[in-house]
Write an enzyme that holds these catalytic residues in place. Structure first.
Site, PDB file in Angstrom:
ATOM      1  CD  GLU A   1      -2.779  -1.014   2.506  1.00 26.89           C
ATOM      2  OE1 GLU A   1      -2.794   0.020   3.355  1.00 26.89           O
ATOM      3  OE2 GLU A   1      -3.090  -2.070   2.894  1.00 26.89           O
TER       4      GLU A   1
ATOM      5  CB  SER B   1       7.516   5.796  11.341  1.00 25.84           C
ATOM      6  OG  SER B   1       6.847   5.463  12.335  1.00 25.84           O
TER       7      SER B   1
ATOM      8  N   GLY C   1       5.322  -2.305   7.258  1.00 26.41           N
ATOM      9  CA  GLY C   1       6.483  -2.839   7.256  1.00 26.41           C
ATOM     10  C   GLY C   1       7.323  -1.928   8.475  1.00 26.41           C
ATOM     11  CD  GLU C   2      10.629  -0.884  12.465  1.00 20.32           C
ATOM     12  OE1 GLU C   2       9.554  -0.570  12.721  1.00 20.32           O
ATOM     13  OE2 GLU C   2      11.465  -0.216  12.343  1.00 20.32           O
TER      14      GLU C   2
ATOM     15  CB  SER D   1       5.539   3.232  16.753  1.00 21.28           C
ATOM     16  OG  SER D   1       5.411   3.544  15.572  1.00 21.28           O
ATOM     17  CG  LEU D   2       6.418   6.237  23.636  1.00 24.10           C
ATOM     18  CD1 LEU D   2       7.806   5.560  23.738  1.00 24.10           C
ATOM     19  CD2 LEU D   2       6.517   7.768  24.094  1.00 24.10           C
ATOM     20  CG  HIS D   3       1.982   3.164  19.937  1.00 22.24           C
ATOM     21  ND1 HIS D   3       1.223   4.299  19.257  1.00 22.24           N
ATOM     22  CD2 HIS D   3       2.545   2.577  19.162  1.00 22.24           C
ATOM     23  CE1 HIS D   3       1.540   4.179  18.253  1.00 22.24           C
ATOM     24  NE2 HIS D   3       2.203   3.225  18.015  1.00 22.24           N
TER      25      HIS D   3
ATOM     26  CB  CYS E   1       2.236  -3.549  16.854  1.00 21.54           C
ATOM     27  SG  CYS E   1       4.003  -2.833  16.833  1.00 21.54           S
TER      28      CYS E   1
ATOM     29  CB  CYS F   1       4.970  -5.626   9.511  1.00 23.29           C
ATOM     30  SG  CYS F   1       5.986  -4.880  10.858  1.00 23.29           S
TER      31      CYS F   1
ATOM     32  CB  CYS G   1       2.250   7.353   3.741  1.00 23.92           C
ATOM     33  SG  CYS G   1       2.315   5.755   4.806  1.00 23.92           S
TER      34      CYS G   1
ATOM     35  CG  ASN H   1      -7.358   4.304  12.376  1.00 28.69           C
ATOM     36  OD1 ASN H   1      -8.435   4.963  12.157  1.00 28.69           O
ATOM     37  ND2 ASN H   1      -6.406   4.652  11.852  1.00 28.69           N
TER      38      ASN H   1
ATOM     39  CB  CYS I   1      -0.206  -2.661  13.561  1.00 29.18           C
ATOM     40  SG  CYS I   1       0.208  -2.151  11.938  1.00 29.18           S
TER      41      CYS I   1
ATOM     42  CB  CYS J   1      -0.197   0.950   7.418  1.00 29.00           C
ATOM     43  SG  CYS J   1       0.246   0.905   9.187  1.00 29.00           S
TER      44      CYS J   1
HETATM   45  N1  SAH Z   1       6.926   0.147  11.676  1.00 23.45           N
HETATM   46  C1  SAH Z   1       6.874   1.405  11.623  1.00 23.45           C
HETATM   47  C2  SAH Z   1       6.265   1.916  10.675  1.00 23.45           C
HETATM   48  C3  SAH Z   1       4.876   1.475  10.189  1.00 23.45           C
HETATM   49  S1  SAH Z   1       3.528   1.894  11.177  1.00 23.45           S
HETATM   50  C4  SAH Z   1       6.404   1.712  12.859  1.00 23.45           C
HETATM   51  O1  SAH Z   1       5.992   1.152  13.807  1.00 23.45           O
HETATM   52  O2  SAH Z   1       6.678   3.169  13.213  1.00 23.45           O
HETATM   53  C5  SAH Z   1       2.966   3.569  11.106  1.00 23.45           C
HETATM   54  C6  SAH Z   1       2.317   4.188  12.380  1.00 23.45           C
HETATM   55  O3  SAH Z   1       1.086   3.781  12.167  1.00 23.45           O
HETATM   56  C7  SAH Z   1       2.995   3.943  13.623  1.00 23.45           C
HETATM   57  O4  SAH Z   1       3.020   4.863  14.706  1.00 23.45           O
HETATM   58  C8  SAH Z   1       2.051   2.755  13.996  1.00 23.45           C
HETATM   59  O5  SAH Z   1       2.137   2.670  15.315  1.00 23.45           O
HETATM   60  C9  SAH Z   1       0.783   3.206  13.680  1.00 23.45           C
HETATM   61  N2  SAH Z   1      -0.424   2.383  13.439  1.00 23.45           N
HETATM   62  C10 SAH Z   1      -0.366   1.243  12.920  1.00 23.45           C
HETATM   63  N3  SAH Z   1      -1.770   0.726  13.031  1.00 23.45           N
HETATM   64  C11 SAH Z   1      -2.474   1.514  13.612  1.00 23.45           C
HETATM   65  C12 SAH Z   1      -3.879   1.726  14.039  1.00 23.45           C
HETATM   66  N4  SAH Z   1      -4.764   0.671  13.909  1.00 23.45           N
HETATM   67  N5  SAH Z   1      -4.227   2.884  14.504  1.00 23.45           N
HETATM   68  C13 SAH Z   1      -3.597   4.048  14.738  1.00 23.45           C
HETATM   69  N6  SAH Z   1      -2.093   3.902  14.407  1.00 23.45           N
HETATM   70  C14 SAH Z   1      -1.707   2.779  14.018  1.00 23.45           C
END
Ligand code: SAH
Length: 339
Positions: free
Chosen positions: A90, A189, A157-158, A212-214, A114, A110, A103, A288, A117, A331
């Site tokens: 994508e 990212s 992907g990472e 991506s801290l979360h 997470c 991946c 993007c 999301n 995701c 994504c």
């Molecule tokens: N692997 C990398 C880049 C891809 S994800 C990373 O982890 O940063 C890109 C961003 O989208 C990240 O911050 C990820 O945590 C966020 N993301 C992925 N799925 C999501 C979702 N369902 N809702 C909100 N953010 C999401």
């Protein structure tokens, strides 16, 4: 077959020199590729015989548009692009007042796992080559007939799990004879692969880094992101500070707010404690909901409250503008529906 999009400028130069051709052939081919040439026959500054010779070992392959969804709400475009082994990825194009931001994906699938995701649901299939990452940008520019002004490596992907190809992509897209996009207009990212953050800091590129801290502590982070079991937050934040020291680029921390997991007052307080005094920025994302995942999005009111708590403590936070909500632009969702 060599995809000419995969070669760096230096490699392309070496390739032609080894063929007994002048070095400037690389410059010619490199700029043709950046303009969207997809066939060796169209490299019209090369002689017919040289083109024939090239065709024996080389091709120019750009990912092909399989599907294209345009948001009726904000014009965001989501592309499902097909690679030459039929895998799909994508790519998203977003319009901002300062231009078009693309993007890009860095892998097919991946491996990071997470829990919120969609991209990681089927695991990692393979890394993208440098040309397949550059090719996404070129494909979008060709389709829209417009130059892009920003790139974010935030798709499937990472990127730091595909480090060498990422670096080659960045060098190529930045090259003055190619797309010529400044490093400051690019953001990578990562979910937080600490040794690669250090390596990236040492590359001497002033690319923006988003992390991506979360979660505000190791316990909560481990429950959301498997990578937190490998690198703790102390190491992660230290690596981010090092990145800022080396590059002068302010880190963006991405924080997806999930009901019941990381959005309480306690979490906001812990986050303030973690980042207070750092020159950084927090990007809050209402999560999301991916249907296989079952994460619940917090209310708009809660997002505002969480943001205000941070800002009152002088930890800069903004809420990410939501784009393409009608075309599942976050994504992985479109690819999953296609495989
Ligand atoms: N692997 C990398 C880049 C891809 S994800 C990373 O982890 O940063 C890109 C961003 O989208 C990240 O911050 C990820 O945590 C966020 N993301 C992925 N799925 C999501 C979702 N369902 N809702 C909100 N953010 C999401």
């Amino acid at each position: 077959m060599i995809n000419l999009c995969d070669l760096t400028y230096e490699e392309l130069t070496e390739y032609f020199v080894n063929m007994g051709e002048p070095a400037f052939r690389a410059k010619q081919v490199f700029s043709f590729i950046a303009k969207g040439t997809e066939s060796i026959d169209d490299l019209t500054t090369l002689s017919k015989s040289l083109r024939e010779k090239l065709k024996k070992d080389c091709e120019i392959y750009l990912p092909v548009i399989e599907r294209k969804l345009v948001s009726k709400i904000d014009g965001t475009i989501k592309y499902l692009l097909k690679l030459n082994d039929s895998n799909v990825i994508e790519t998203v194009a977003m319009s901002y007042h300062h231009g078009i931001s693309v993007c890009v994906s860095s892998q097919v699938g991946c491996a990071m796992g997470c829990t919120f995701c969609a991209s990681t649901l089927g695991g990692k299939v393979r890394n993208l080559t440098p040309g397949e990452i550059t090719g996404q940008v070129i494909r979008v520019m060709k389709d829209l007939g417009e130059r892009v002004s920003n790139i974010v490596v935030m798709g499937i992907g990472e990127p730091f799990d595909n480090y060498d190809n990422l670096i080659r992509f960045l060098k190529n897209i930045n090259h003055p004879e190619g797309v010529n996009l400044g490093y400051r207009h690019i953001t990578v990212s990562t979910c937080g692969i600490v040794p690669k953050i250090i390596d990236f800091a040492n590359e001497g590129m002033s690319v923006n880094l988003a992390v991506s801290l979360h979660a505000p502590n190791d316990e909560y982070r481990k429950a959301i992101m498997p990578i937190a079991r490998k690198y703790n937050l102390k190491e992660l934040i230290a690596a981010c500070r090092y990145y800022f020291e080396k590059t002068g680029r302010r880190i963006t921390y991405e924080y997806a707010l999930i009901e019941g997991k990381n959005s309480s007052d306690e979490c906001a307080d812990l986050l303030i404690e973690l980042l207070k005094g750092d020159n950084c920025h927090i990007n809050l994302i209402p999560v999301n909901d991916v249907k296989e995942r079952g994460n619940v999005r917090v209310t708009k009111k809660r997002v505002e409250e969480f943001k205000n708590m941070l800002n009152r403590a002088h930890v800069t936070a903004t809420v990410r503008r939501e784009l393409g909500s009608d075309i599942s632009a976050s994504c992985g969702q479109l690819r999953n529906s296609a495989i």
